[in-house]
Design a protein around this motif. Structure first.
Motif, PDB file in Angstrom:
ATOM      1  N   ASP A 415       0.898  -1.145   0.229  1.00 58.79           N
ATOM      2  CA  ASP A 415       0.174   0.069  -0.046  1.00 58.79           C
ATOM      3  C   ASP A 415       0.993   1.190  -0.123  1.00 58.79           C
ATOM      4  N   LYS A 416       1.076   1.806  -1.137  1.00 58.61           N
ATOM      5  CA  LYS A 416       2.085   2.856  -1.370  1.00 58.61           C
ATOM      6  C   LYS A 416       1.803   4.177  -0.471  1.00 58.61           C
ATOM      7  N   ALA A 417       0.324   4.462  -0.622  1.00 58.30           N
ATOM      8  CA  ALA A 417      -0.023   5.702   0.177  1.00 58.30           C
ATOM      9  C   ALA A 417       0.203   5.460   1.596  1.00 58.30           C
ATOM     10  N   GLU A 418      -0.006   4.334   2.127  1.00 57.19           N
ATOM     11  CA  GLU A 418       0.164   4.273   3.611  1.00 57.19           C
ATOM     12  C   GLU A 418       1.812   4.253   3.800  1.00 57.19           C
ATOM     13  N   ILE A 419       2.524   3.437   3.187  1.00 54.99           N
ATOM     14  CA  ILE A 419       4.066   3.488   3.172  1.00 54.99           C
ATOM     15  C   ILE A 419       4.563   5.117   3.050  1.00 54.99           C
ATOM     16  N   LEU A 420       3.928   5.905   2.323  1.00 63.62           N
ATOM     17  CA  LEU A 420       4.570   7.301   2.167  1.00 63.62           C
ATOM     18  C   LEU A 420       4.243   8.077   3.493  1.00 63.62           C
ATOM     19  N   ARG A 421       2.826   7.947   3.871  1.00 64.39           N
ATOM     20  CA  ARG A 421       2.159   8.590   5.136  1.00 64.39           C
ATOM     21  C   ARG A 421       3.172   8.402   6.156  1.00 64.39           C
ATOM     22  N   GLN A 422       3.663   7.036   6.512  1.00 63.46           N
ATOM     23  CA  GLN A 422       4.191   6.489   7.529  1.00 63.46           C
ATOM     24  C   GLN A 422       5.817   7.001   7.692  1.00 63.46           C
ATOM     25  N   ALA A 423       6.216   6.883   6.319  1.00 63.10           N
ATOM     26  CA  ALA A 423       7.627   7.565   6.132  1.00 63.10           C
ATOM     27  C   ALA A 423       7.759   9.133   6.543  1.00 63.10           C
ATOM     28  N   GLN A 424       6.688   9.785   5.888  1.00 67.12           N
ATOM     29  CA  GLN A 424       6.784  11.210   6.313  1.00 67.12           C
ATOM     30  C   GLN A 424       6.343  11.629   7.686  1.00 67.12           C
ATOM     31  N   GLU A 425       5.625  10.714   8.279  1.00 68.35           N
ATOM     32  CA  GLU A 425       5.349  11.254   9.681  1.00 68.35           C
ATOM     33  C   GLU A 425       6.259  10.638  10.620  1.00 68.35           C
ATOM     34  N   ARG A 426       7.129   9.966  10.419  1.00 67.19           N
ATOM     35  CA  ARG A 426       8.473   9.649  11.127  1.00 67.19           C
ATOM     36  C   ARG A 426       9.649  10.474  10.702  1.00 67.19           C
ATOM     37  N   ALA A 427       9.720  11.166   9.691  1.00 68.24           N
ATOM     38  CA  ALA A 427      10.945  11.864   9.237  1.00 68.24           C
ATOM     39  C   ALA A 427      11.440  12.922  10.266  1.00 68.24           C
ATOM     40  N   ALA A 428      10.775  13.654  10.788  1.00 70.80           N
ATOM     41  CA  ALA A 428      11.196  14.983  11.667  1.00 70.80           C
ATOM     42  C   ALA A 428      11.726  14.341  12.991  1.00 70.80           C
ATOM     43  N   ARG A 429      11.053  13.204  13.534  1.00 66.95           N
ATOM     44  CA  ARG A 429      11.895  12.727  14.750  1.00 66.95           C
ATOM     45  C   ARG A 429      12.984  12.350  14.546  1.00 66.95           C
ATOM     46  N   LEU A 430      13.164  11.325  13.559  1.00 71.93           N
ATOM     47  CA  LEU A 430      14.435  10.705  13.074  1.00 71.93           C
ATOM     48  C   LEU A 430      15.663  11.541  12.791  1.00 71.93           C
ATOM     49  N   ALA A 431      15.353  12.847  12.250  1.00 68.75           N
ATOM     50  CA  ALA A 431      16.375  13.695  11.745  1.00 68.75           C
ATOM     51  C   ALA A 431      17.214  14.415  13.158  1.00 68.75           C
ATOM     52  N   GLN A 432      16.588  14.325  14.360  1.00 64.71           N
ATOM     53  CA  GLN A 432      16.953  14.885  15.512  1.00 64.71           C
ATOM     54  C   GLN A 432      18.230  14.461  15.647  1.00 64.71           C
ATOM     55  N   ARG A 433      19.420  15.311  16.315  1.00 60.95           N
ATOM     56  CA  ARG A 433      20.475  14.754  16.599  1.00 60.95           C
ATOM     57  C   ARG A 433      21.112  15.426  17.873  1.00 60.95           C
ATOM     58  N   ALA A 434      19.958  15.496  18.742  1.00 62.39           N
ATOM     59  CA  ALA A 434      20.455  16.185  19.955  1.00 62.39           C
ATOM     60  C   ALA A 434      20.598  14.963  20.880  1.00 62.39           C
ATOM     61  N   GLY A 435      21.311  15.323  22.149  1.00 64.07           N
ATOM     62  CA  GLY A 435      21.441  14.404  23.343  1.00 64.07           C
ATOM     63  C   GLY A 435      22.812  13.370  23.050  1.00 64.07           C
ATOM     64  N   GLY A 436      23.404  13.691  21.955  1.00 62.87           N
ATOM     65  CA  GLY A 436      24.931  12.904  22.038  1.00 62.87           C
ATOM     66  C   GLY A 436      24.853  11.558  21.596  1.00 62.87           C
ATOM     67  N   ARG A 437      23.669  10.822  21.429  1.00 60.40           N
ATOM     68  CA  ARG A 437      23.815   9.722  21.224  1.00 60.40           C
ATOM     69  C   ARG A 437      24.314   9.190  19.839  1.00 60.40           C
ATOM     70  N   ARG A 438      24.950   7.891  19.887  1.00 55.60           N
ATOM     71  CA  ARG A 438      25.325   7.398  18.241  1.00 55.60           C
ATOM     72  C   ARG A 438      25.502   6.024  18.699  1.00 55.60           C
ATOM     73  N   VAL A 439      25.124   5.499  17.620  1.00 56.79           N
ATOM     74  CA  VAL A 439      25.094   4.014  17.469  1.00 56.79           C
ATOM     75  C   VAL A 439      26.650   3.317  17.354  1.00 56.79           C
ATOM     76  N   GLN A 440      27.628   4.185  17.160  1.00 56.66           N
ATOM     77  CA  GLN A 440      28.914   3.957  16.568  1.00 56.66           C
ATOM     78  C   GLN A 440      29.932   4.949  16.625  1.00 56.66           C
ATOM     79  N   THR A 441      30.983   5.195  16.705  1.00 60.38           N
ATOM     80  CA  THR A 441      31.902   6.457  16.328  1.00 60.38           C
ATOM     81  C   THR A 441      32.746   5.908  15.205  1.00 60.38           C
ATOM     82  N   TYR A 442      33.147   6.903  14.283  1.00 59.05           N
ATOM     83  CA  TYR A 442      34.035   6.762  13.242  1.00 59.05           C
ATOM     84  C   TYR A 442      35.353   7.444  13.636  1.00 59.05           C
ATOM     85  N   SER A 443      36.378   6.401  13.948  1.00 61.35           N
ATOM     86  CA  SER A 443      37.688   7.061  13.901  1.00 61.35           C
ATOM     87  C   SER A 443      38.761   6.134  13.565  1.00 61.35           C
ATOM     88  N   LEU A 444      39.554   6.522  13.141  1.00 61.45           N
ATOM     89  CA  LEU A 444      40.769   5.552  12.554  1.00 61.45           C
ATOM     90  C   LEU A 444      41.681   5.322  13.440  1.00 61.45           C
TER      91      LEU A 444
END
Ligand code: ZN
Length: 444
Positions: A415-444
């Motif tokens: 159901d493409k319309a529902e998938i688009l709606r779900q993705a759009q609804e989640r986008a703003a929360r997912l783009a937040q980068r506050a709090g300093g949390r990370r799944v991993q750190t890149y360092s060589l």
């Protein structure tokens, strides 16, 4: 002739092979169950024996495209990290935003990606990410074929290996055999050598291959040489990962001895040119790797670095970049580009003889492509149209495992319309980068 489940009528068959692309106009393709059973001149197969018929007059039928390296759910971060170098891209954007992801986000992200891939003619994807039960569920529902690897950094080695083994037990061979599971250690620059050795042992125990990133930047190679006295590719061999089927994403910075090592162990390479152009990370020596016999297929990588999941674009960029890098217009010709996007991708997954060709006996993963657009006509050379002119939106019909998942641009499995709606609804929360949390750190 026995009954057919599906008959594709009056198509032009384009079947890329390792040495030449076979083109036959005026053909019918018979499909029974998950397999292609006949390819014959139109008129020789009795339409009355077919349960379903798709008229393909004027269209090209070719093997479905194989996306050899993706992080499907990253479509949720499309356009959220632009014009930044790799270290900043990882640490300040991607690994910070990924800390926001819930399993449900990943399910909807994977569905959005599945729709984009199907609409663009991709029938198989090798995906590397987190919460892979969600991805497997999404791809199973959408009708894709997939090789799935749960990303492991080795932060909690025992738990991560146990989780990967559990995922394999649940999904390897599932969804009518469309889903296969490999192990997914992230990279030699993020995982310790001890952990990579443990992954290799587990892969042998389970009889599974591994999918890993390696040799992405020149700096990674320098750091690996300093730390281990080995290149990243040599590390993969040393820890035992080459004893099992191995798919290496990128391999952009490989020395001649690395190429020899990969060829000797039949390591597959996923070449993802757009990511490397965007991150200014250098371009893989594709021609040299292929000359050595390494199967090099094409990947989109995640949409956070690529922005789209368009394998036609990767095919085009791969060919153009080799011409540019080698200053030779003859480099990576049409036939090789088409083969990399199809059968060579299958070889890199260890699926040759089963996937990636349009011939009787192969799995019925194929696409119908329109070539009547103004951007394609008039048509002097069909292979040139497919490599340099056709767009993802010219894909008309997609069949995976004998099942029609898109017919004349109409998606039949989600159901493409529902998938688009779900993705759009989640986008703003997912783009937040506050709090300093990370799944991993890149360092060589
Ligand atoms: Zn990747």
């Amino acid at each position: 002739m026995e009954a057919m489940d599906l008959l594709l009528r009056d198509v032009t068959v384009v079947d890329p092979g390792p040495d030449r692309t076979a083109i036959r106009s005026g053909c019918d393709i018979a499909i029974r169950g998950p397999a292609i059973v006949a390819v014959e001149p139109t008129g020789q197969l009795d339409p009355a024996a077919a349960r379903q018929i798709i008229e393909g007059t004027g269209m090209v039928a070719m093997p479905g495209l194989i996306n050899l390296h993706a992080h499907a759910a990253m479509v949720l971060f499309r356009g959220a990290a632009e014009d930044v170098p790799l270290e900043e891209w990882f640490n300040d954007y991607i690994w910070a935003m990924e800390a926001n992801l819930t399993p449900e986000d990943i399910y909807w992200g994977a569905l959005l990606a599945a729709v984009e891939m199907i609409e663009g003619g991709i029938t198989t994807v090798a995906d590397h990410y987190f919460e892979m039960d969600q991805v497997a569920q999404a791809f199973a529902e959408a009708g894709l074929r997939a090789h799935l690897a749960w990303t492991m950094f080795g932060q909690q080695p025992a738990e991560e290996l146990e989780r990967a083994a559990g995922f394999a037990a649940r999904w390897h061979g599932a969804a009518e055999g469309r889903i296969r599971v490999w192990l997914g250690p992230h990279a030699p620059y993020t995982c310790s050598l001890d952990f990579l050795e443990a992954v290799a042992r587990e892969a042998r125990r389970l009889g599974l291959g591994c999918h890993i990133h390696a040799a992405e930047t020149a700096e990674q190679v320098t750091a690996s040489l300093q730390r281990n006295g080995l290149t990243p590719i040599q590390v993969l061999e040393r820890v035992g990962l080459m004893a099992q089927p191995l798919l290496c994403a990128h391999a952009a910075h490989v020395a001649p001895q690395d190429i020899a090592l990969m060829a000797a162990h039949r390591v597959g390479v996923a070449h993802c040119p757009k990511t490397f152009l965007k991150l200014a990370a250098g371009i893989a020596p594709v021609v040299a790797m292929r000359e050595a016999g390494i199967p090099v297929g094409l990947g989109t990588d995640g949409a956070a670095s690529n922005n789209t999941l368009d394998l036609w674009e990767q095919m085009r960029l791969a060919a153009l970049l080799q011409k540019h890098e080698r200053q030779d217009a003859r480099a990576l010709p049409l036939q090789e580009a088409l083969w990399m996007a199809t059968g060579e991708g299958a070889r890199a997954l260890g699926e040759e003889g089963r996937l990636g060709r349009l011939q009787p006996g192969y799995l019925a993963d194929l696409i119908l492509v329109r070539v009547d657009g103004v951007h394609v006509q008039p048509l002097h050379r069909l292979e040139a149209a497919l490599v340099y002119a056709v767009r993802a939106s010219d894909v008309d019909t997609v069949i995976v495992n004998g099942r029609v998942v898109m017919a004349h641009r109409q998606l039949l499995t989600a159901d493409k319309a529902e998938i688009l709606r779900q993705a759009q609804e989640r986008a703003a929360r997912l783009a937040q980068r506050a709090g300093g949390r990370r799944v991993q750190t890149y360092s060589l």
